[in-house]
Design a protein around this motif. Structure first.
Motif, PDB file in Angstrom:
ATOM      1  N   ALA A  51     148.948  77.131 164.209  1.00 37.49           N
ATOM      2  CA  ALA A  51     149.844  78.046 163.986  1.00 37.49           C
ATOM      3  C   ALA A  51     151.286  77.538 163.654  1.00 37.49           C
ATOM      4  CB  ALA A  51     150.116  78.857 165.549  1.00 37.49           C
ATOM      5  N   ARG A  52     151.933  76.415 164.013  1.00 35.07           N
ATOM      6  CA  ARG A  52     153.257  75.839 163.547  1.00 35.07           C
ATOM      7  C   ARG A  52     153.039  75.828 162.079  1.00 35.07           C
ATOM      8  NH1 ARG A  52     154.024  72.376 168.130  1.00 35.07           N
ATOM      9  NH2 ARG A  52     155.645  73.205 169.078  1.00 35.07           N
ATOM     10  N   ALA A  53     151.932  75.224 161.695  1.00 39.01           N
ATOM     11  CA  ALA A  53     151.907  75.013 159.968  1.00 39.01           C
ATOM     12  C   ALA A  53     151.941  76.416 159.332  1.00 39.01           C
ATOM     13  CB  ALA A  53     150.232  74.325 159.845  1.00 39.01           C
ATOM     14  N   ILE A  54     151.099  77.431 159.715  1.00 37.97           N
ATOM     15  CA  ILE A  54     151.341  78.487 159.039  1.00 37.97           C
ATOM     16  C   ILE A  54     152.653  79.173 159.328  1.00 37.97           C
ATOM     17  CG2 ILE A  54     150.551  80.741 159.176  1.00 37.97           C
ATOM     18  CD1 ILE A  54     147.724  79.931 160.382  1.00 37.97           C
ATOM     19  N   ASP A  55     153.159  79.028 160.341  1.00 36.40           N
ATOM     20  CA  ASP A  55     154.643  79.631 160.563  1.00 36.40           C
ATOM     21  C   ASP A  55     155.729  78.708 159.732  1.00 36.40           C
ATOM     22  OD1 ASP A  55     155.681  81.572 162.030  1.00 36.40           O
ATOM     23  OD2 ASP A  55     156.996  79.652 163.196  1.00 36.40           O
ATOM     24  N   LYS A  56     155.397  77.508 159.539  1.00 39.85           N
ATOM     25  CA  LYS A  56     156.346  76.856 158.730  1.00 39.85           C
ATOM     26  C   LYS A  56     156.038  76.833 157.187  1.00 39.85           C
ATOM     27  CE  LYS A  56     156.298  72.689 160.003  1.00 39.85           C
ATOM     28  NZ  LYS A  56     156.086  71.372 160.952  1.00 39.85           N
ATOM     29  N   ALA A  57     154.918  77.157 156.798  1.00 38.26           N
ATOM     30  CA  ALA A  57     154.663  77.071 155.327  1.00 38.26           C
ATOM     31  C   ALA A  57     155.507  78.066 154.710  1.00 38.26           C
ATOM     32  CB  ALA A  57     153.190  77.288 155.149  1.00 38.26           C
ATOM     33  N   PRO A  58     155.891  77.550 153.486  1.00 38.80           N
ATOM     34  CA  PRO A  58     156.818  78.635 152.817  1.00 38.80           C
ATOM     35  C   PRO A  58     156.260  79.779 152.318  1.00 38.80           C
ATOM     36  CG  PRO A  58     156.472  76.622 151.499  1.00 38.80           C
ATOM     37  CD  PRO A  58     155.845  76.460 152.844  1.00 38.80           C
ATOM     38  N   GLY A  59     155.014  79.921 151.985  1.00 40.36           N
ATOM     39  CA  GLY A  59     154.243  80.863 151.402  1.00 40.36           C
ATOM     40  C   GLY A  59     153.502  81.743 152.344  1.00 40.36           C
ATOM     41  N   LEU A  60     153.695  81.289 153.589  1.00 42.78           N
ATOM     42  CA  LEU A  60     152.841  82.139 154.650  1.00 42.78           C
ATOM     43  C   LEU A  60     153.401  82.754 155.601  1.00 42.78           C
ATOM     44  CD1 LEU A  60     149.800  79.444 155.285  1.00 42.78           C
ATOM     45  CD2 LEU A  60     149.601  81.628 154.036  1.00 42.78           C
ATOM     46  N   ARG A  61     152.971  83.663 156.191  1.00 44.47           N
ATOM     47  CA  ARG A  61     153.341  84.304 157.410  1.00 44.47           C
ATOM     48  C   ARG A  61     152.101  84.641 158.641  1.00 44.47           C
ATOM     49  NH1 ARG A  61     154.476  89.058 159.582  1.00 44.47           N
ATOM     50  NH2 ARG A  61     153.809  90.549 158.034  1.00 44.47           N
ATOM     51  N   LEU A  62     152.195  84.180 159.739  1.00 41.15           N
ATOM     52  CA  LEU A  62     151.135  84.475 160.675  1.00 41.15           C
ATOM     53  C   LEU A  62     151.294  86.087 161.326  1.00 41.15           C
ATOM     54  CD1 LEU A  62     149.030  83.185 162.536  1.00 41.15           C
ATOM     55  CD2 LEU A  62     150.808  82.994 164.230  1.00 41.15           C
ATOM     56  N   GLY A  63     150.188  86.595 160.768  1.00 41.82           N
ATOM     57  CA  GLY A  63     150.223  88.173 161.067  1.00 41.82           C
ATOM     58  C   GLY A  63     149.401  88.499 162.357  1.00 41.82           C
ATOM     59  N   GLY A  64     148.702  87.550 162.648  1.00 36.94           N
ATOM     60  CA  GLY A  64     147.675  87.864 163.704  1.00 36.94           C
ATOM     61  C   GLY A  64     147.047  86.719 164.227  1.00 36.94           C
ATOM     62  N   THR A  65     146.380  86.890 165.396  1.00 33.67           N
ATOM     63  CA  THR A  65     145.792  85.813 165.969  1.00 33.67           C
ATOM     64  C   THR A  65     144.460  86.505 166.708  1.00 33.67           C
ATOM     65  OG1 THR A  65     147.719  84.458 166.657  1.00 33.67           O
ATOM     66  CG2 THR A  65     145.819  83.797 167.916  1.00 33.67           C
ATOM     67  N   TRP A  66     143.361  85.711 166.618  1.00 28.99           N
ATOM     68  CA  TRP A  66     142.166  86.395 167.054  1.00 28.99           C
ATOM     69  C   TRP A  66     141.150  85.255 167.781  1.00 28.99           C
ATOM     70  CZ3 TRP A  66     137.140  86.914 164.246  1.00 28.99           C
ATOM     71  CH2 TRP A  66     137.450  86.519 162.939  1.00 28.99           C
ATOM     72  N   THR A  67     140.153  85.982 168.097  1.00 31.56           N
ATOM     73  CA  THR A  67     138.861  85.378 168.546  1.00 31.56           C
ATOM     74  C   THR A  67     137.692  86.174 168.547  1.00 31.56           C
ATOM     75  OG1 THR A  67     137.786  83.733 170.375  1.00 31.56           O
ATOM     76  CG2 THR A  67     138.959  85.723 171.025  1.00 31.56           C
ATOM     77  N   HIS A  68     136.284  85.714 168.925  1.00 29.03           N
ATOM     78  CA  HIS A  68     135.352  86.311 168.696  1.00 29.03           C
ATOM     79  C   HIS A  68     134.565  85.911 169.938  1.00 29.03           C
ATOM     80  CE1 HIS A  68     132.389  88.675 166.872  1.00 29.03           C
ATOM     81  NE2 HIS A  68     131.310  87.855 166.333  1.00 29.03           N
ATOM     82  N   LEU A  69     133.927  87.124 170.375  1.00 28.94           N
ATOM     83  CA  LEU A  69     133.206  87.183 171.766  1.00 28.94           C
ATOM     84  C   LEU A  69     131.647  86.852 171.410  1.00 28.94           C
ATOM     85  CD1 LEU A  69     134.910  89.889 173.493  1.00 28.94           C
ATOM     86  CD2 LEU A  69     135.094  87.652 173.812  1.00 28.94           C
ATOM     87  N   ALA A  70     130.937  85.886 172.190  1.00 32.51           N
ATOM     88  CA  ALA A  70     129.501  85.540 171.891  1.00 32.51           C
ATOM     89  C   ALA A  70     128.651  86.527 172.749  1.00 32.51           C
ATOM     90  CB  ALA A  70     129.318  84.197 172.266  1.00 32.51           C
TER      91      ALA A  70
END
Ligand SMILES: *Cc1c(COP(=O)(O)O)cnc(C)c1O
Length: 382
Positions: free
Chosen positions: A153-172
């Protein structure tokens, strides 16, 4: 142009896709899950229904997001002019990241390499590329280990061309009430990751975890958005909760008798001669088979079709292009009569759940299995 007829081909076999049913089903999900938004999952050509038509109907019905598995599936929607946000449900291959950006798709990311590739595609100019971070909380298919989620998440947040728009998971196991404690544990792991991000002053963005089963049955899994596939097509993986409006299957599979004739008791039908007529009967041939997605085994496990508003057994092995139906002694059946493989006729209905029950699989596999050879005829309402 030569008119190939209402079935969409010379052969009288077709799948009818009811867009009013899609809109209805999305409406049911909105009513059930609001204020969570509904993301309609249209991967695998809309579970065999046709992704573009379903996507448009789902958006008309109130879905605000769409999701697909492949970059190509997202591009096909864009090429058809669909402009709703489209989530890619797995991390796209690094080499595709420029195409992802160009098509305006929202990539899911969960590896450092994926973040790096998305970052360079995003840094190419213009607006940053918005990505969602996927956390594996126990399905163990794809996603970041919870221990690695903050760093990503930090890497996405810091990357110049990227923005963290969502966070998700999937149920088994959201479809299995007997394993509800596993779902709860997955959601707790997800919540713990979200708390870590917030503590690090990273906004996790749009939160989502639920598939159809979670959306319908597990309120705590709904977060900001539910990702619904099978329920959009009219099937529920869980018994519909009390007070929930019923869903309507959007696909029916239809054909017409190509040949019908009387056969004597004791005659055997189809490859292997596995089906013997118990009495004199009328046997109808129907022009579709396993190459169209009617499983070869369906006849051996009691598969039926509707002819003249009545259930009739499939007689003998389903062949590649044709199957036979035992219409019973003296049945008034003739070439041209409609045969329903999936759907309603008269007061009877055969569902993909019925086939799935006989074949020990799930409705998903039946619907996705209806092959490209079957023309889809789109209609709007009964
Ligand atoms: C396919 C898929 C869905 C939709 O699941 P349904 O059970 O059809 O509602 C949701 N999320 C992910 C990650 C998927 O792969």
């Amino acid at each position: 142009m030569v008119d190939k007829g209402a079935a969409g081909g010379w052969r009288a076999t077709w799948a009818e896709i009811d867009l009013a049913a899609v809109r209805h089903n999305v409406g049911v999900l909105i009513e059930r899950c609001s204020p969570a938004a509904v993301c309609a999952v249209v991967k695998a050509d809309g579970y065999g229904h046709g992704s573009v038509d379903v996507a448009r109907a789902a958006v008309d019905g109130g879905a605000t997001w769409l999701a697909v598995a492949l970059v190509e599936e997202g591009q096909a929607l864009r090429d058809a002019g669909v402009d709703a946000p489209i989530l890619l449900l797995a991390e796209p291959p690094a080499a595709s990241m420029a195409a992802v950006r160009q098509a305006g798709l929202t990539p899911t990311l969960y590896t450092p390499d994926g973040v790096a590739a998305a970052s360079s595609a995003g840094a190419a100019g213009g607006e940053p590329l918005v990505a969602h971070l996927k956390v594996d909380t126990g399905m163990h298919r794809v996603g970041a280990d919870p221990a690695d989620a903050l760093a990503l998440a930090r890497a996405i947040d810091k990357a110049p061309g990227l923005r963290l728009g969502g966070t998700w998971t999937h149920l088994a196991v959201a479809d299995d009430p007997a394993q509800a404690s596993y779902t709860t544990a997955q959601l707790l792991r997800f919540d713990a990751v979200l708390a870590e991000l917030r503590t690090a002053a990273i906004d996790p963005g749009l939160l989502h975890a639920a598939n159809s089963a979670g959306a319908l049955a597990e309120a705590s899994s709904r977060y900001d958005m539910v990702r619904c596939g099978i329920s959009v097509y009219g099937y529920s993986p869980v018994p519909l909760p009390d007070g929930c409006q019923s869903l309507r299957p959007a696909l029916s599979l239809r054909s017409r008798v190509s040949l019908a004739r009387p056969l004597a008791a004791g005659e055997r039908v189809s490859y292997g001669l596995r089906y013997a007529l118990a009495a004199d009967s009328v046997v109808a041939t129907v022009p579709l088979g396993y190459a169209d997605g009617v499983p070869r085994r369906l006849s051996a496990v009691g598969g039926e079709v509707l002819v003249g508003g009545r259930r009739r057994p499939i007689a003998g092995t389903v062949t590649m292009d044709q199957l036979m139906v035992d219409c019973g002694p003296g049945a008034d059946v003739a070439a041209g009569d409609e045969v329903v493989l999936l759907g309603r006729q008269g007061g009877e209905e055969i569902t993909a759940d019925e086939w799935a029950g006989r074949l020990d699989t799930i409705a998903y596999e039946i619907l996705c299995g209806i092959s490209k050879r079957v023309p889809r005829v789109v209609r709007d309402g009964p």
